[in-house]
Structures are given as C-alpha cells and as structure tokens.
Design a protein around this motif. Structure first.
Motif, PDB file in Angstrom:
ATOM      1  N   LEU A 214     -18.846 -27.711  11.826  1.00  0.00           N
ATOM      2  CA  LEU A 214     -19.265 -28.461  10.661  1.00  0.00           C
ATOM      3  C   LEU A 214     -19.468 -28.213   9.147  1.00  0.00           C
ATOM      4  CD1 LEU A 214     -20.829 -31.728  13.145  1.00  0.00           C
ATOM      5  CD2 LEU A 214     -18.376 -31.314  11.475  1.00  0.00           C
ATOM      6  N   GLN A 215     -20.715 -27.420   9.734  1.00  0.00           N
ATOM      7  CA  GLN A 215     -21.671 -26.419   7.946  1.00  0.00           C
ATOM      8  C   GLN A 215     -20.651 -25.991   7.420  1.00  0.00           C
ATOM      9  OE1 GLN A 215     -24.539 -26.992   6.436  1.00  0.00           O
ATOM     10  NE2 GLN A 215     -23.839 -25.456   5.173  1.00  0.00           N
ATOM     11  N   LYS A 216     -19.360 -25.454   7.482  1.00  0.00           N
ATOM     12  CA  LYS A 216     -18.302 -24.854   7.313  1.00  0.00           C
ATOM     13  C   LYS A 216     -17.715 -25.697   6.457  1.00  0.00           C
ATOM     14  CE  LYS A 216     -19.899 -20.310   7.670  1.00  0.00           C
ATOM     15  NZ  LYS A 216     -19.837 -19.845   6.456  1.00  0.00           N
TER      16      LYS A 216
ATOM     17  N   ARG B 153     -16.917 -25.349   2.689  1.00  0.00           N
ATOM     18  CA  ARG B 153     -15.273 -25.668   2.110  1.00  0.00           C
ATOM     19  C   ARG B 153     -14.849 -26.939   0.883  1.00  0.00           C
ATOM     20  NH1 ARG B 153     -12.149 -23.067   5.887  1.00  0.00           N
ATOM     21  NH2 ARG B 153     -13.261 -20.770   6.379  1.00  0.00           N
ATOM     22  N   LYS B 154     -15.843 -27.990   1.481  1.00  0.00           N
ATOM     23  CA  LYS B 154     -15.622 -29.164   0.455  1.00  0.00           C
ATOM     24  C   LYS B 154     -16.310 -28.676  -0.685  1.00  0.00           C
ATOM     25  CE  LYS B 154     -15.508 -33.616   0.015  1.00  0.00           C
ATOM     26  NZ  LYS B 154     -14.211 -34.674  -0.571  1.00  0.00           N
TER      27      LYS B 154
ATOM     28  N   ALA C 273      -8.714 -23.206  -1.882  1.00  0.00           N
ATOM     29  CA  ALA C 273      -9.890 -24.336  -1.651  1.00  0.00           C
ATOM     30  C   ALA C 273      -9.538 -25.432  -0.907  1.00  0.00           C
ATOM     31  CB  ALA C 273     -11.225 -23.806  -2.430  1.00  0.00           C
ATOM     32  N   GLU C 274      -8.466 -25.651  -1.110  1.00  0.00           N
ATOM     33  CA  GLU C 274      -8.228 -27.628  -0.872  1.00  0.00           C
ATOM     34  C   GLU C 274      -7.401 -26.867   0.995  1.00  0.00           C
ATOM     35  OE1 GLU C 274      -5.643 -31.835  -1.622  1.00  0.00           O
ATOM     36  OE2 GLU C 274      -5.148 -29.615  -2.874  1.00  0.00           O
TER      37      GLU C 274
ATOM     38  N   ASN D  85     -22.110 -38.384   4.075  1.00  0.00           N
ATOM     39  CA  ASN D  85     -22.745 -38.030   3.592  1.00  0.00           C
ATOM     40  C   ASN D  85     -22.058 -37.079   2.695  1.00  0.00           C
ATOM     41  OD1 ASN D  85     -24.614 -39.104   5.122  1.00  0.00           O
ATOM     42  ND2 ASN D  85     -25.579 -38.204   5.725  1.00  0.00           N
ATOM     43  N   TYR D  86     -20.880 -36.876   2.766  1.00  0.00           N
ATOM     44  CA  TYR D  86     -19.950 -35.749   2.272  1.00  0.00           C
ATOM     45  C   TYR D  86     -18.584 -36.035   2.162  1.00  0.00           C
ATOM     46  CZ  TYR D  86     -23.876 -33.116   4.870  1.00  0.00           C
ATOM     47  OH  TYR D  86     -25.470 -33.122   5.093  1.00  0.00           O
TER      48      TYR D  86
END
Length: 152
Positions: free
Chosen positions: A20-22, A26-27, A104-105, A142-143
């Motif tokens: 989840l952190q990765k 990336r987002k 990146a997308e 949140n993200y």
C-alpha cells in the motif's frame, strides 16, 4: 511510511502495508510528473504565443512587402535564434516529461492492479477479508487510489 497506513489494524499484515505504501509513492510520483508536464506544456504554449506576437509586430508587419526583407530582418536579430532554441528546448522537455508521466502511470496502474488481483491472498483470514473494504475506503479517501476495480 504514511501515518494512515501505519495505523491499520492487525487485519492488515506488514507486507500488505508495504504494498500500500508503494502504491501511494507511485501515485505521488505520477501526480508530481503530471503537474510538471502541465506546467512545462503551458509555459511552452505561452512563450510561443508571446514570441509569435513579438515576431509579428517587429518583423512580419513592418517587412511584409518583401519576403527577402522579412527573412533578412529575421536572420539579423540573434534574439530570434535564441527564442527558437528556447521554444524547441521547452517542447523537447515537455515530451520528456510526458514520457516519464506515462511510464509512472503504467507503474502505478500495474501495482494497483496487482493489489486488486492479490487481495484474496493479502487478506486471507475471514475477518480480514470482510473488513478489507475499510482499507479500500481509506486509500480512496486519503490518497484517491481506487482498489475496488481495475479500471481507472
């Protein structure tokens, strides 16, 4: 690690938290490159527009009677060469950022889809499986990362 990811309860193991952190990282990288691309793109458009207006009033309008005079005046001013180099440089930079943004997308979308595909393995326990929607809602709120469906 993000605080909201660290605060997840025991139903989410450490490996899932890392994933989840990765996906959040990336987002954030994708969002940053999107902002850079847009900033350079609009800078390129604005500078090109201003340069064309400048060129019209200093070269095209006064020397429109003869192409030779117009071309001679255009070549005599070194600022024209400098401005053309700046515009082409910005155009190239815009394309570099677009390629980086697209890469990146793809990386973000691939990791997001991997989490969606492996959700049965990540939340193996019955109570964890039934409460995974809390993690999905937290990620969405949140993200702005949708883990419910693979489609964007």
């Amino acid at each position: 690690m993000e605080s909201s990811i660290m605060m997840l309860d025991e139903r989410t193991d450490q490996a899932t938290r890392k994933m989840l952190q990765k996906v959040v990282e990336r987002k954030q990288k994708f969002d940053h490159l999107t902002r850079l691309h847009l900033m350079v793109m609009w800078s390129t458009i604005l500078i090109t527009f201003v340069y064309l207006i400048f060129l019209y009033f200093t070269t095209i309008n006064p020397y429109s009677y003869s192409f030779a005079a117009l071309f001679s005046n255009f070549v005599n001013h070194s600022s024209n060469l400098f401005m053309l180099m700046v515009i082409f440089g910005l155009f190239g930079l815009m394309n570099v950022y677009r390629q980086k943004r697209d890469k990146a997308e793809k990386e973000f979308h691939a990791l997001r889809c991997e989490i969606i595909d492996k959700s049965k393995d990540l939340w193996k326990k019955e109570d964890a499986w039934q409460n995974r929607h809390l993690v999905f809602e937290m990620m969405k709120k949140n993200y702005d990362i949708n883990l419910y469906h693979e489609n964007k």
